[in-house]
Design an enzyme around this catalytic site. Structure first.
Site, PDB file in Angstrom:
ATOM      1  N   SER A   1      -0.413  -0.382   8.286  1.00  0.00           N
ATOM      2  CA  SER A   1      -1.101   0.306   9.383  1.00  0.00           C
ATOM      3  C   SER A   1      -1.430  -0.685  10.498  1.00  0.00           C
ATOM      4  O   SER A   1      -1.385  -0.330  11.678  1.00  0.00           O
ATOM      5  CB  SER A   1      -2.370   0.996   8.881  1.00  0.00           C
ATOM      6  OG  SER A   1      -3.213   0.067   8.232  1.00  0.00           O
TER       7      SER A   1
ATOM      8  N   ASP B   1       9.009 -13.198   2.535  1.00  0.00           N
ATOM      9  CA  ASP B   1       9.206 -13.386   3.993  1.00  0.00           C
ATOM     10  C   ASP B   1       8.660 -14.725   4.481  1.00  0.00           C
ATOM     11  O   ASP B   1       9.292 -15.400   5.295  1.00  0.00           O
ATOM     12  CB  ASP B   1       8.688 -12.198   4.823  1.00  0.00           C
ATOM     13  CG  ASP B   1       7.206 -11.907   4.720  1.00  0.00           C
ATOM     14  OD1 ASP B   1       6.531 -12.487   3.843  1.00  0.00           O
ATOM     15  OD2 ASP B   1       6.709 -11.082   5.525  1.00  0.00           O
TER      16      ASP B   1
ATOM     17  N   TYR C   1      -3.828 -13.765  -0.799  1.00  0.00           N
ATOM     18  CA  TYR C   1      -2.556 -13.876  -0.080  1.00  0.00           C
ATOM     19  C   TYR C   1      -2.378 -15.298   0.462  1.00  0.00           C
ATOM     20  O   TYR C   1      -1.341 -15.939   0.257  1.00  0.00           O
ATOM     21  CB  TYR C   1      -2.542 -12.862   1.074  1.00  0.00           C
ATOM     22  CG  TYR C   1      -1.258 -12.780   1.841  1.00  0.00           C
ATOM     23  CD1 TYR C   1      -0.261 -11.887   1.470  1.00  0.00           C
ATOM     24  CD2 TYR C   1      -1.018 -13.600   2.949  1.00  0.00           C
ATOM     25  CE1 TYR C   1       0.927 -11.799   2.186  1.00  0.00           C
ATOM     26  CE2 TYR C   1       0.164 -13.524   3.666  1.00  0.00           C
ATOM     27  CZ  TYR C   1       1.134 -12.619   3.283  1.00  0.00           C
ATOM     28  OH  TYR C   1       2.304 -12.542   3.985  1.00  0.00           O
TER      29      TYR C   1
ATOM     30  N   ASP D   1       6.436  -6.999   8.266  1.00  0.00           N
ATOM     31  CA  ASP D   1       5.833  -5.714   8.648  1.00  0.00           C
ATOM     32  C   ASP D   1       6.046  -5.432  10.131  1.00  0.00           C
ATOM     33  O   ASP D   1       6.394  -4.323  10.530  1.00  0.00           O
ATOM     34  CB  ASP D   1       4.328  -5.723   8.344  1.00  0.00           C
ATOM     35  CG  ASP D   1       4.037  -6.071   6.897  1.00  0.00           C
ATOM     36  OD1 ASP D   1       4.976  -6.071   6.083  1.00  0.00           O
ATOM     37  OD2 ASP D   1       2.864  -6.354   6.591  1.00  0.00           O
TER      38      ASP D   1
HETATM   39  C1  GLA Z   1       1.981  -8.311   3.611  1.00  0.00           C
HETATM   40  C2  GLA Z   1       2.410  -9.245   4.736  1.00  0.00           C
HETATM   41  C3  GLA Z   1       3.934  -9.382   4.781  1.00  0.00           C
HETATM   42  C4  GLA Z   1       4.497  -9.740   3.406  1.00  0.00           C
HETATM   43  C5  GLA Z   1       3.949  -8.811   2.331  1.00  0.00           C
HETATM   44  C6  GLA Z   1       4.354  -9.238   0.944  1.00  0.00           C
HETATM   45  O1  GLA Z   1       2.414  -7.014   3.889  1.00  0.00           O
HETATM   46  O2  GLA Z   1       1.939  -8.780   5.978  1.00  0.00           O
HETATM   47  O3  GLA Z   1       4.291 -10.330   5.752  1.00  0.00           O
HETATM   48  O4  GLA Z   1       4.260 -11.081   3.107  1.00  0.00           O
HETATM   49  O5  GLA Z   1       2.521  -8.749   2.372  1.00  0.00           O
HETATM   50  O6  GLA Z   1       5.726  -9.139   0.786  1.00  0.00           O
END
Ligand code: GLA
Length: 376
Positions: free
Chosen positions: A122, A37, A216, A167
């Site tokens: 969540s 994303d 991340y 999300d």
């Molecule tokens: C988390 C982030 C999303 C996406 C996923 C991995 O959930 O909030 O935006 O990057 O990781 O796909």
């Protein structure tokens, strides 16, 4: 009891009256398209029937008071918003991103059936439920895509987690019975029906990883570095052919990350096609390949996630399985023939317990609608 009924009952117990507004926003499971994303790529998530509900009533001042069983009470003043610690930051962040001028104070109770920190979003559900509550109490108009964008801004610029849009968008825009193929470059949505006879089973490893945030953000940085090295705006603009002629100075790690993104985008488009055609064998195969890529190229899996995916794939009626969400712990997702679900749950639980020291949890999920007002 549903989360809405729980929130209403808890509101009555707390305030001795009925709430005037009741809203809900769902969690999500991503079927395929992971870490794509924030690279302008494709994702295929569905909103699930585990959700967050808020029962509330307006206040005549600008104070927000929120209760949630098992968590400290939240209280803050919209007129003097300050950063702090804890779950109230999601509420403050949304108010800040909406532009606090004219937002009303409220008091209410929040309940949720989404396990926290399990990669089922969540926090996005809490953000969207909060945005919808403020919108309803303030008499504003609800634009789900705009609400997703401002909730993402709350998450990034107030809470400090540099997340993509997936999300929040699926929590806002989910559709019953459908996953949604989202092009994260322009946010085009293509609702994609779940094939008949196929169940989506979320497999919680029972592990939670604290380092998710820094790892991340590091992956995001590696992707940006790879895009710069290739001279493109984002990895979405690369093709598989480009990967065979990388720039000379390209660090090997950045190339691995780029390969995952380019191939995952292809797999996600192919998976949406397979779903539309009812080709569950192909959908499952693409999910299995996605897991290998996340494990070996993107390096965001964990021993518990790998053990869970192997336990799922060992079952004959399981079409495919992979880790879901950011990774490093949390949940895997499997697609299983509906007739086999009971047997699958027993089998996968036993295998996982044998392979690890962790206690699994299993949630058979329906594809649910996005955030909505129940009362108000
Ligand atoms: C988390 C982030 C999303 C996406 C996923 C991995 O959930 O909030 O935006 O990057 O990781 O796909």
């Amino acid at each position: 009891m549903s989360p809405e009924e729980q929130a209403t009952a808890a509101f009555r117990a707390q305030f001795g009256d009925d709430p005037t507004v009741l809203v809900q926003a769902p969690g999500r499971v991503n079927l395929i398209g992971e870490h794509t994303d924030y690279n302008d790529g494709f994702v295929l998530p569905m909103a699930i029937d585990r959700r967050t509900a808020i029962a509330a009533r307006p206040r005549s001042d600008t104070t927000v008071m929120a209760y949630s069983q098992g968590y400290p009470e939240i209280q803050f003043d919209l007129a003097t918003l300050e950063r702090g610690q804890g779950w109230g930051e999601y509420l403050k962040g949304v108010a800040w991103a909406m532009g606090i001028d004219g937002l009303p104070g409220w008091e209410g109770v929040i309940t949720s059936t989404i396990p926290i920190g399990a990669s089922l979003s969540s926090s996005a559900a809490l953000e969207l439920a909060t945005a919808l509550l403020f919108t309803t109490l303030g008499g504003l108009s609800w634009n789900p895509v705009e609400a997703a964008r401002l909730s993402q801004r709350a998450e990034m610029d107030w809470v400090g987690m540099n997340s993509g849009i997936m999300d929040q968008l699926i929590s806002a825009c989910g559709q019953a019975g459908h996953a949604i193929l989202i092009d994260c470059r322009d946010l085009t949505q293509t609702p994609t029906p779940l094939p008949d006879g196929l169940s989506v089973v979320v497999l919680d490893t029972g592990t939670r990883r604290r380092l998710t945030e820094s790892s991340y953000n590091q992956r995001r940085e590696e992707c940006a570095e790879a895009a710069r090295a290739f001279g493109v705006g984002s990895l979405r603009d690369l093709t598989i052919a480009d990967l065979s002629t990388p720039p000379a100075a390209m660090p090997p790690t950045a190339l691995k990350r780029a390969r995952h993104i380019v191939e995952e985008n292809e797999r996600t488009l192919a998976a949406a096609t397979a779903m539309r055609e009812g080709d569950t064998a192909m959908l499952g195969r693409l999910m299995n390949e996605s897991h290998v890529s996340l494990r070996d190229l993107y390096e965001v899996s964990s021993p518990a996630l790998d053990a869970m995916v192997e336990a799922a794939q060992a079952f004959a009626g399981c079409r495919g399985a992979r880790m879901t969400g950011a990774g490093f712990g949390g949940c895997a997702v499997a697609v299983v023939d509906t007739t086999d679900v009971e047997a699958f749950i027993k089998d996968v639980g036993a295998r996982y317990r044998e392979a690890t020291d962790h206690e699994p949890a299993v949630y058979v999920c329906e594809a649910a609608p996005g955030a909505s007002v129940i009362v108000g």
